[in-house]
Design a protein around this motif. Structure first.
Motif, PDB file in Angstrom:
ATOM      1  N   GLU A  26     -26.753 -98.377  58.020  1.00  0.00           N
ATOM      2  CA  GLU A  26     -26.798 -99.270  56.858  1.00  0.00           C
ATOM      3  C   GLU A  26     -26.020-100.563  57.131  1.00  0.00           C
ATOM      4  O   GLU A  26     -26.488-101.659  56.806  1.00  0.00           O
ATOM      5  CB  GLU A  26     -26.210 -98.560  55.623  1.00  0.00           C
ATOM      6  N   PRO A  69     -29.056 -98.343  51.382  1.00  0.00           N
ATOM      7  CA  PRO A  69     -28.470 -97.051  51.767  1.00  0.00           C
ATOM      8  C   PRO A  69     -29.445 -96.222  52.595  1.00  0.00           C
ATOM      9  O   PRO A  69     -30.661 -96.305  52.394  1.00  0.00           O
ATOM     10  CB  PRO A  69     -28.187 -96.373  50.426  1.00  0.00           C
ATOM     11  N   VAL A  70     -28.897 -95.440  53.512  1.00  0.00           N
ATOM     12  CA  VAL A  70     -29.716 -94.667  54.442  1.00  0.00           C
ATOM     13  C   VAL A  70     -29.550 -93.179  54.144  1.00  0.00           C
ATOM     14  O   VAL A  70     -28.431 -92.693  53.989  1.00  0.00           O
ATOM     15  CB  VAL A  70     -29.293 -94.955  55.906  1.00  0.00           C
ATOM     16  N   GLU A  75     -25.522 -92.622  59.114  1.00  0.00           N
ATOM     17  CA  GLU A  75     -26.018 -93.280  57.893  1.00  0.00           C
ATOM     18  C   GLU A  75     -25.216 -94.538  57.583  1.00  0.00           C
ATOM     19  O   GLU A  75     -25.767 -95.587  57.237  1.00  0.00           O
ATOM     20  CB  GLU A  75     -25.998 -92.293  56.725  1.00  0.00           C
ATOM     21  N   ASN A 116     -27.850-102.956  59.977  1.00  0.00           N
ATOM     22  CA  ASN A 116     -29.315-103.109  59.923  1.00  0.00           C
ATOM     23  C   ASN A 116     -29.650-104.559  59.550  1.00  0.00           C
ATOM     24  O   ASN A 116     -30.041-104.845  58.425  1.00  0.00           O
ATOM     25  CB  ASN A 116     -29.877-102.122  58.895  1.00  0.00           C
TER      26      ASN A 116
END
Lengths: 286, 286
Positions: free
Chosen positions: A226, A18-19, A222, A229
């Motif tokens: 996530e 999670p970001v 976000e 990535n």
């Protein structure tokens, strides 16, 4: 200096999971222990090696290599995508650079899959390609402004990962950078544009409408960061309130990427001695 | 320094009438009274003004200007077209540069009029476009190697003049440069490529075959320069044995051209005070 800057690479690499962008200090210079003047000097010091490696990449294509670099720049308005182009990409030979800026899609582009126009903007072999905005707009503004159905947005994350995995297999080295500024810093930069008549052309009243959606954009970033990535195309979150650090960090990522390719000068595909002799023995030319 | 370099402009401008390339000293530095180090410093000193003017040109396009620059680089192999791209064009923001390199035409290109692919490579408004080789190949190599009938070559000179006149009317500022080296200098540069394994990729055995046609190329250049040396798109013959002078001279021509456009920052098309107030009064953003 090389030891100092190489730590930036790890410091800005987005870890899996999670970001939380709010937890990132946008005014920091992670992995670098110098000040502004040191940062500018460190970037300038990269120029020769960057140029040398870029020329090797360029040379390699003449013997059939498919390798190329794709630098993806994303960030809110005023985050400095143009500044990176000028100050970091400006360090290398423009002959080997292909910059593609993605604006709002045209009607023709909208009628196609969102990756259609992206495919057309990809750099040829041997180039350093730079995307000033990218396919990520199709899961960022498209999500915030509901330009596409939620199911379509959902589909796109996987489509992006498939797309980037395919590029990686085809010889692309992908560097994805989110230029991360604070809302306060954006406000200061917009105010600066308004205060300076030489910068009015950069200002658009619509910028403030987008700014009012700041938290929706942060959430969209976000989720996008996530979900995309990946190992072959990881994200880097670059604290960008300090312009000099932003430019240095992207330069460092580009340098590390080129170093990692172990680029060699192509061997001659002709008889060097025979050609040397032929040139020496030629009939008079004038 | 500005006074010193501006004389280059007149010194390299090709006068109307018959052209005798053999009478041009390729190792000279006309219009400049400094040495190599002075020349390099003079080029570097142009960077800020070039950047400023380029940004104005770039800004102007956002309010509908059609103006743009087209720099045409021609010259024999090793004359330094790539060096000009790296050292002179490399001074300005790569975002506003569009480089188009013309190689041997493809089958598709050959099936069209010779200007078809040239049209496709033209820079958009606001850009500094650079042609690394150009439509002039179609009256140079095409003439020397008889790739087209004499009548067709003859037709092309007028077609080029019409084409360039149209571009000029459409907002193009055209700078045409022939990078002029001596046969001896080319020999030395080819020998250098052969002697240095890092430069082997730049060498092609076909280069020596072309070199054997040196005098035919010189004649083809002389005819082409004379026939297309128009007021709206004049030729410049740049003595290019000295790489530093070649880079400086092209930089000076680019600078003078941009200065001549009297580029102004666009005026705001929005209410500056109202926007400033709106930004100051915005709801909290984070």
């Amino acid at each position: 200096m090389a030891m100092t800057t190489s730590a930036i690479h790890d410091a800005v690499r987005l870890p899996p999971g999670p970001v939380d962008l709010a937890s990132v200090d946008t005014d920091a210079a992670p992995g670098f222990d110098g000040k502004k003047a040191d940062g500018k000097a460190a970037l300038a010091a990269m120029a020769d090696e960057l140029s040398d490696l870029q020329e090797r990449l360029w040379a390699e294509r003449t013997v059939g290599s498919e390798r190329r670099v794709l630098l993806v720049l994303q960030g809110m308005d005023t985050s400095g995508k143009g500044g990176v182009l000028r100050h970091t990409i400006g360090l290398v030979d423009p002959q080997g650079v292909r910059i593609t800026s993605f604006k709002a899609p045209t009607d023709e582009e909208r009628a196609q899959d969102f990756l259609w126009r992206i495919e057309k903007g990809l750099p040829p072999a041997g180039y350093i390609g730079v995307f000033d905005r990218s396919h990520y707009e199709d899961v960022l503004i498209a999500r915030v402004r509901a330009f596409a159905e939620p199911e379509e947005i959902e589909r796109r994350y996987a489509a992006i990962n498939d797309f980037e995995a395919r590029l990686s297999n085809e010889g692309f080295s992908i560097i994805k950078c989110m230029l991360h500024i604070s809302a306060d810093e954006q406000k200061a930069r917009l105010a600066e544009r308004l205060a300076n008549p030489e910068k009015h052309w950069k200002y658009n009243p619509g910028d403030l409408d987008e700014r009012a959606r700041w938290s929706a954009y942060r959430q969209a970033y976000e989720v996008a960061l996530e979900r995309t990535n990946t190992d072959v195309a990881p994200w880097h979150v670059i604290p960008s309130d300090k312009k000099w650090f932003r430019n240095l960090a992207v330069g460092q990522l580009l340098l590390e990427t080129l170093r990692g390719l172990d680029l060699q000068w192509p061997e001659a595909d002709f008889e060097v001695e025979a050609e040397t002799e032929r040139l020496a023995q030629e009939a008079p030319v004038q």
